[in-house]
Design a protein around this motif. Structure first.
Motif, PDB file in Angstrom:
ATOM      1  N   UNK A 260       0.868  -1.178   0.000  1.00 33.12           N
ATOM      2  CA  UNK A 260       0.000   0.000   0.000  1.00 33.12           C
ATOM      3  C   UNK A 260       0.903   1.226   0.000  1.00 33.12           C
ATOM      4  N   UNK A 261       0.589   2.195  -0.846  1.00 31.90           N
ATOM      5  CA  UNK A 261       1.467   3.346  -1.012  1.00 31.90           C
ATOM      6  C   UNK A 261       0.705   4.659  -0.915  1.00 31.90           C
ATOM      7  N   UNK A 262       1.265   5.610  -0.176  1.00 27.80           N
ATOM      8  CA  UNK A 262       0.757   6.977  -0.138  1.00 27.80           C
ATOM      9  C   UNK A 262       1.857   7.879   0.400  1.00 27.80           C
ATOM     10  N   UNK A 263       1.713   9.173   0.151  1.00 26.70           N
ATOM     11  CA  UNK A 263       2.734  10.117   0.571  1.00 26.70           C
ATOM     12  C   UNK A 263       2.535  10.518   2.020  1.00 26.70           C
ATOM     13  N   UNK A 264       3.612  10.667   2.725  1.00 26.81           N
ATOM     14  CA  UNK A 264       3.542  11.083   4.123  1.00 26.81           C
ATOM     15  C   UNK A 264       2.889  12.451   4.209  1.00 26.81           C
ATOM     16  N   UNK A 265       1.881  12.583   5.086  1.00 24.84           N
ATOM     17  CA  UNK A 265       1.193  13.841   5.276  1.00 24.84           C
ATOM     18  C   UNK A 265       0.113  14.121   4.256  1.00 24.84           C
ATOM     19  N   UNK A 266      -0.043  13.250   3.259  1.00 23.67           N
ATOM     20  CA  UNK A 266      -1.045  13.460   2.220  1.00 23.67           C
ATOM     21  C   UNK A 266      -2.347  12.810   2.651  1.00 23.67           C
TER      22      UNK A 266
ATOM     23  N   UNK B 249      -2.856   3.746  -2.678  1.00 24.61           N
ATOM     24  CA  UNK B 249      -2.724   2.902  -3.864  1.00 24.61           C
ATOM     25  C   UNK B 249      -2.347   1.494  -3.433  1.00 24.61           C
ATOM     26  N   UNK B 250      -3.197   0.544  -3.767  1.00 23.04           N
ATOM     27  CA  UNK B 250      -2.934  -0.856  -3.451  1.00 23.04           C
ATOM     28  C   UNK B 250      -2.352  -1.542  -4.677  1.00 23.04           C
ATOM     29  N   UNK B 251      -1.272  -2.260  -4.465  1.00 25.65           N
ATOM     30  CA  UNK B 251      -0.693  -3.091  -5.518  1.00 25.65           C
ATOM     31  C   UNK B 251      -0.947  -4.550  -5.169  1.00 25.65           C
ATOM     32  N   UNK B 252      -1.160  -5.359  -6.201  1.00 23.65           N
ATOM     33  CA  UNK B 252      -1.621  -6.725  -6.001  1.00 23.65           C
ATOM     34  C   UNK B 252      -0.612  -7.731  -6.540  1.00 23.65           C
ATOM     35  N   UNK B 253      -0.703  -8.947  -6.030  1.00 24.78           N
ATOM     36  CA  UNK B 253       0.301  -9.960  -6.331  1.00 24.78           C
ATOM     37  C   UNK B 253      -0.030 -10.798  -7.559  1.00 24.78           C
ATOM     38  N   UNK B 254      -1.309 -10.901  -7.927  1.00 26.89           N
ATOM     39  CA  UNK B 254      -1.688 -11.906  -8.922  1.00 26.89           C
ATOM     40  C   UNK B 254      -2.447 -11.365 -10.118  1.00 26.89           C
ATOM     41  N   UNK B 255      -2.165 -10.129 -10.534  1.00 25.94           N
ATOM     42  CA  UNK B 255      -2.704  -9.641 -11.797  1.00 25.94           C
ATOM     43  C   UNK B 255      -3.709  -8.530 -11.721  1.00 25.94           C
ATOM     44  N   UNK B 256      -4.334  -8.310 -10.586  1.00 22.43           N
ATOM     45  CA  UNK B 256      -5.261  -7.179 -10.458  1.00 22.43           C
ATOM     46  C   UNK B 256      -4.457  -5.886 -10.602  1.00 22.43           C
TER      47      UNK B 256
ATOM     48  N   UNK C  95      -9.923   4.763  -0.753  1.00 24.05           N
ATOM     49  CA  UNK C  95      -9.954   5.703   0.363  1.00 24.05           C
ATOM     50  C   UNK C  95      -9.762   5.001   1.697  1.00 24.05           C
ATOM     51  N   UNK C  96     -10.118   3.716   1.752  1.00 24.16           N
ATOM     52  CA  UNK C  96     -10.026   2.952   2.994  1.00 24.16           C
ATOM     53  C   UNK C  96      -9.720   1.497   2.668  1.00 24.16           C
ATOM     54  N   UNK C  97      -8.822   0.899   3.440  1.00 21.43           N
ATOM     55  CA  UNK C  97      -8.515  -0.526   3.340  1.00 21.43           C
ATOM     56  C   UNK C  97      -8.934  -1.175   4.655  1.00 21.43           C
ATOM     57  N   UNK C  98      -9.658  -2.291   4.571  1.00 22.71           N
ATOM     58  CA  UNK C  98     -10.146  -2.989   5.761  1.00 22.71           C
ATOM     59  C   UNK C  98      -9.554  -4.388   5.787  1.00 22.71           C
TER      60      UNK C  98
ATOM     61  N   UNK D 246      -2.420  -6.558   8.250  1.00 25.43           N
ATOM     62  CA  UNK D 246      -2.026  -5.935   9.522  1.00 25.43           C
ATOM     63  C   UNK D 246      -0.521  -5.727   9.566  1.00 25.43           C
ATOM     64  N   UNK D 247       0.230  -6.710   9.086  1.00 23.25           N
ATOM     65  CA  UNK D 247       1.686  -6.587   9.080  1.00 23.25           C
ATOM     66  C   UNK D 247       2.132  -5.415   8.212  1.00 23.25           C
ATOM     67  N   UNK D 248       1.491  -5.236   7.043  1.00 26.50           N
ATOM     68  CA  UNK D 248       1.818  -4.107   6.180  1.00 26.50           C
ATOM     69  C   UNK D 248       1.417  -2.787   6.832  1.00 26.50           C
ATOM     70  N   UNK D 249       0.252  -2.774   7.477  1.00 25.36           N
ATOM     71  CA  UNK D 249      -0.248  -1.533   8.066  1.00 25.36           C
ATOM     72  C   UNK D 249       0.598  -1.081   9.248  1.00 25.36           C
TER      73      UNK D 249
END
Length: 434
Positions: free
Chosen positions: A151-157, A162-169, A175-178, A188-191
């Motif tokens: 998951x990628x975003x700029x600090x303070x932004x 932006x979610x990147x996926x492992x298998x082709x998506x 706006x929110x990841x659950x 959870x480990x990534x977050x």
């Protein structure tokens, strides 16, 4: 680069729910429930599941007190759960020869606290019901065989993740990841920037579930449970197919117990290794254990997991929220399904109640859920001893007490008392207008 700074929450967001894009990771119970409530509020929802199809196996689970209240807020769900309920009328503890000490049954009142819930259903059946209900809304998309890699975003932004996926998506903005992907949640480990086992607290228990191609109960709807020394428990329940569902459970004392360590090591190597360990560990335990092992080795719906508690410092970080076992697995308290239902409802409800303001909604989610989780994660000191005493004298004492309780006809009183230990109070559940 994945950043975990909380500074992105400092700016108040004014997005309405109709513009909210939500990514949910996991399609067991918490995930589809969250998808239902977010879609009902008008959000656009994508659910990803790392398995190639919906998993229909797993254990029988129950919905209790505060979870029943959430279930009743979903039109048609209570009736659907009843129609698909596991065909279990009670539970007997048996001797080595299979003769029961006594039987406990449900109270018959779904609103009472008891050891046996009136809403007991197989995990896979509940997942299927919830997925079907979300699909009816039209703004939920399921993607199976996929998982997030970063998951990628700029600090303070305060912009999207932006979610990147492992298998082709393709990479997408949300706006929110659950995170609803279980106790060993990769999300959870990534977050939180930690390992998958960080914040996991072992309870020194495990369980394995599978179907047997035999009716061990001979048409009865009363499940049978047997305990052998060293915390080995075998339970057999009826299945709608007319065959049997079997549970092998290990309840041990001490986190360094060799059996706990061997199970955990086998779990890391896959189902074949776990089956081999269980066959060795339960062979010769007594009753029908050897025959049950043979069915396990041939089973094609085998599922095993360690029973743990999850206790992270908070239930969200940035724009990633934790729901269900990913955020607060309760261990052997019987409240995991209810917590998943409640957490999904409260998360969507608080964000909706705050007009789509994610910062305010996530803070309120934490404040609402913390006392409920704290209550549901309390493990009374007698639980392990009641579930599976470690020694033959301990098993005899437990079984004798069980026999006395059944003989005196005070089963309902006892199970209402102990059932209350494992139930969060319904008055702690907020009510939202979607």
């Amino acid at each position: 680069m994945f950043l975990t700074s909380l500074s992105i929450m400092n700016t108040t967001l004014n997005k309405t729910m109709s513009n909210l894009r939500v990514l949910i990771v996991g399609a067991s119970v918490a995930g589809p429930t969250a998808a239902y409530w977010f879609s009902k509020a008008g959000a656009s929802v994508t659910v990803i599941e790392r398995f190639p199809q919906l998993r229909t196996g797993g254990q029988n689970i129950d919905i209790r007190t505060i979870g029943v209240e959430v279930m009743r807020k979903i039109p048609g769900m209570e009736a659907a759960v009843r129609a698909n309920a596991a065909p279990v009328d009670g539970l007997s503890i048996v001797r080595n020869n299979g003769r029961p000490y006594g039987t406990i049954r449900g109270t018959g009142n779904p609103d009472e606290q008891s050891l046996l819930s009136e809403y007991e259903i197989y995990r896979g059946d509940l997942s299927r019901l919830l997925v079907d209900m979300t699909k009816a809304h039209g703004n939920v998309r399921y993607v199976f065989g996929e998982q997030a890699s970063s998951f990628n975003y700029k600090s303070g932004d305060d912009g999207p993740v932006t979610a990147e996926f492992a298998n082709g998506e393709p990479p997408s903005e949300y706006d929110l990841v659950v995170a609803c992907d279980g106790a060993t949640s990769r999300t959870r480990a990534l977050a939180l920037g930690c390992g998958v086992r960080e914040y996991i607290h072992p309870t020194n228990c495990w369980a394995a579930y599978y179907s047997a191609q035999k009716d061990f109960l001979r048409g009865s709807r009363v499940g049978l449970g047997f305990t052998a020394p060293r915390g080995r428990m075998l339970a057999i329940g009826p299945h709608a197919s007319g065959l049997s569902r079997i549970v092998l459970m290990g309840v041990n004392q001490g986190s360094s117990n060799p059996a706990v360590l061997k199970f955990r090591e086998a779990l890391g190597r896959g189902d074949s290794a776990v089956k081999s360990f269980l066959a060795e560990h339960y062979r010769g335990a007594g009753w029908v254990s050897d025959e049950a092992i043979e069915h396990m080795l041939r089973s094609d719906d085998f599922y095993a997991s360690e029973i743990v508690q999850v206790k992270p410092p908070r239930f969200y970080n940035g724009r990633i929220a934790l729901v269900g076992d990913a955020g607060y697995a309760p261990g052997p308290t019987g409240t995991g399904t209810s917590l998943a239902l409640v957490g999904a409802y409260v998360l969507a409800g608080e964000i909706s109640a705050h007009g789509g303001d994610l910062a305010a909604g996530l803070r309120a989610y934490e404040d609402r859920m913390r006392p409920i989780v704290d209550e549901c994660q309390v493990i009374p000191p007698f639980v392990h001893s009641i579930m599976a005493p470690q020694t033959a004298p301990g098993i005899w004492l437990r079984n004798t007490i069980f026999w006395v309780v059944c003989q005196l006809g005070i089963v309902d009183f006892v199970q209402k008392y102990f059932g209350g230990v494992f139930a969060a109070h319904k008055d702690k559940l907020p009510h939202y207008k979607f």
